[in-house]
Motif scaffolding. Sequence first.
Motif, short mmCIF file in Angstrom:
data_model
loop_
_atom_site.label_atom_id
_atom_site.label_comp_id
_atom_site.label_asym_id
_atom_site.label_seq_id
_atom_site.Cartn_x
_atom_site.Cartn_y
_atom_site.Cartn_z
N LEU A 4 10.60 13.24 -17.57
CA LEU A 4 10.23 11.84 -17.34
C LEU A 4 10.50 11.43 -15.89
N ILE A 5 11.62 11.89 -15.34
CA ILE A 5 11.95 11.57 -13.95
C ILE A 5 10.92 12.19 -13.01
N ASP A 6 10.54 13.44 -13.26
CA ASP A 6 9.53 14.11 -12.42
C ASP A 6 8.18 13.41 -12.50
N SER A 7 7.87 12.82 -13.66
CA SER A 7 6.57 12.16 -13.83
C SER A 7 6.45 10.92 -12.95
N PHE A 8 7.57 10.38 -12.49
CA PHE A 8 7.54 9.17 -11.67
C PHE A 8 6.79 9.40 -10.35
N ALA A 9 6.88 10.63 -9.82
CA ALA A 9 6.19 10.94 -8.57
C ALA A 9 4.68 10.72 -8.72
N VAL A 10 4.15 11.12 -9.89
CA VAL A 10 2.73 10.91 -10.17
C VAL A 10 2.47 9.45 -10.54
N GLY A 11 3.30 8.92 -11.43
CA GLY A 11 3.09 7.56 -11.94
C GLY A 11 3.15 6.50 -10.86
N ASN A 12 4.05 6.68 -9.91
CA ASN A 12 4.21 5.67 -8.86
C ASN A 12 2.98 5.59 -7.97
N VAL A 13 2.43 6.75 -7.60
CA VAL A 13 1.25 6.72 -6.72
C VAL A 13 0.01 6.26 -7.48
N ILE A 14 -0.08 6.60 -8.77
CA ILE A 14 -1.23 6.13 -9.56
C ILE A 14 -1.18 4.62 -9.71
N LYS A 15 0.02 4.10 -9.94
CA LYS A 15 0.17 2.65 -10.13
C LYS A 15 -0.13 1.89 -8.85
N ASN A 16 0.34 2.41 -7.70
CA ASN A 16 0.23 1.66 -6.44
C ASN A 16 -0.93 2.11 -5.56
N GLY A 17 -1.63 3.16 -5.98
CA GLY A 17 -2.71 3.67 -5.14
C GLY A 17 -2.19 4.75 -4.22
N ILE A 18 -2.94 5.83 -4.04
CA ILE A 18 -2.49 6.95 -3.23
C ILE A 18 -2.91 6.71 -1.79
N PRO A 19 -1.94 6.56 -0.87
CA PRO A 19 -2.29 6.26 0.52
C PRO A 19 -2.78 7.50 1.26
N ILE A 20 -3.94 7.38 1.89
CA ILE A 20 -4.56 8.46 2.66
C ILE A 20 -4.74 7.97 4.10
N ALA A 21 -4.11 8.64 5.05
CA ALA A 21 -4.25 8.27 6.47
C ALA A 21 -5.37 9.09 7.10
N ILE A 22 -6.33 8.40 7.72
CA ILE A 22 -7.41 9.08 8.46
C ILE A 22 -7.05 9.03 9.93
N VAL A 23 -6.78 10.20 10.52
CA VAL A 23 -6.30 10.25 11.90
C VAL A 23 -7.18 11.16 12.74
N GLY A 24 -7.02 11.04 14.03
CA GLY A 24 -7.78 11.85 14.97
C GLY A 24 -7.88 11.15 16.31
N GLU A 25 -8.52 11.80 17.27
CA GLU A 25 -8.69 11.20 18.59
C GLU A 25 -9.68 10.03 18.50
#
Length: 465
Positions: A208-229
């Motif tokens: 259950l504790i390990d599932s929080f890593a997945v659950g937290n990002v699903i609940k709040n949205g998975i942040p994706i940074a688009i970077v480059g020059e």
Amino acid sequence: MQSQDNIIALATPGGAGAIAIIRISGNDAVTIVAPFFKSIKNKDLRKQKSHTLHLGHIADGDKVLDEVLVSVFKGPHSYTGENTIEISCHGSPYIQQEIIQLFLRNGCRMADAGEFTLRAFLNGKMDLSQAEAVADLIASDNAASHQIAMQQMRGGFSNEIQKLREELLNFASLIELELDFAEEDVEFADRTQFKILVDKIEHVLKRLIDSFAVGNVIKNGIPIAIVGEPNVGKSTLLNAILNEERAIVSDIAGTTRDTIEDEISIGGVGFRFIDTAGIRETQDVVESIGIKKTFEKIEQSQVVVYLFDSSLPFTNQIDHKQVQVEIEKIKNKFPLKPLVIIANKVDKLDNRQISDLKSQIPDIHFLSAKTGQGVEELTNKLLEFVNTGALRNNETIVTNTRHYDSLLKSLEEIEKVKFGLQDELSGDLLAIDIRQALYHLGEITGEISSDDLLGNIFSNFCIGK
């Protein structure tokens, strides 16, 4: 807690609409509404059965406020466990307020945030984790967060915690019983069976504790940074993913001075894309601040998308060597973050040039942000970084930080019990750690709670729920 009061609130969003619902809950809910409801069939609302609908008018003396549909729910068979009335009226803000003010003058008070759900919890209609799932369900904006909230609201998580707690409580009772017969040196709790149970509880808690890593990002949205020059097409890519002109696109390098964020659901999972300022050496103070923010956003992101312009002249090999240098910099600075390397403007390359790039950067992906070529492949690649296996298998996933904290504390106590059994500690010492484990498990479902805890949880609800 003023649980004996009769409360009223608008249950639908404020503002004008076709229909609005006003909710009243309390022991006197039906008798409060009855004198002001004029049924078209002359029904007395106080004599009607639960779960029935009645058409009529709400009138304040001779003044008819609106034609309404009144729903009657009698306790304990209602959402709150109390007598409840729901008035469906026309969605004019004026009508809504006139009806609410009428009943505020006649025995009701305005409900606090989340008070209807709080009463449902206090009256045993749901436990605390299910009540919290109501708020998560209202806030869900993609299929994955909706599925998790529904599973929790139906009691999946509660049942798992309750089962663990009951099994542990049974052994705790036997340990406590041994303390009453300490002088006789009697052992009621089979230590071998107890070790098996503790191992099982430890395993479930860790899962259950390990599932929080997945659950937290699903609940709040998975942040994706688009970077480059600068000027490699980061804003164009953001617009292509979102399918709208969200970011300003220009041929002038350094157009994006600040981060731009927006969310989209991909495969039922929420993603939060962050278009960052281009990374380069600059004397521009404002642009420098934007670049500093870029690195802050990379730190906060789950996945980094590095974008470069693949259409640079192939005669100038320095350009592509510089790309490799920048990729290594990001990998070294953020070694634990998945990195997706994107060659943009593939529509301007021939097959030989594509092959050359693949040989230089083996894990490269090609797309054209301008034409949309390869964008779908990118979104599919991003989905691979989300472990949705537990979601697909309908397993319990923890999304609530409070639950996560209580699970960690429970695990800590269970591990103390486990070591105590290995060291053959006396029953009185084992009992202390068992009680603490039971306490933290009880915090999750609300079997153990305080007014401060409840106030903090339900203050985050909307009024009317």
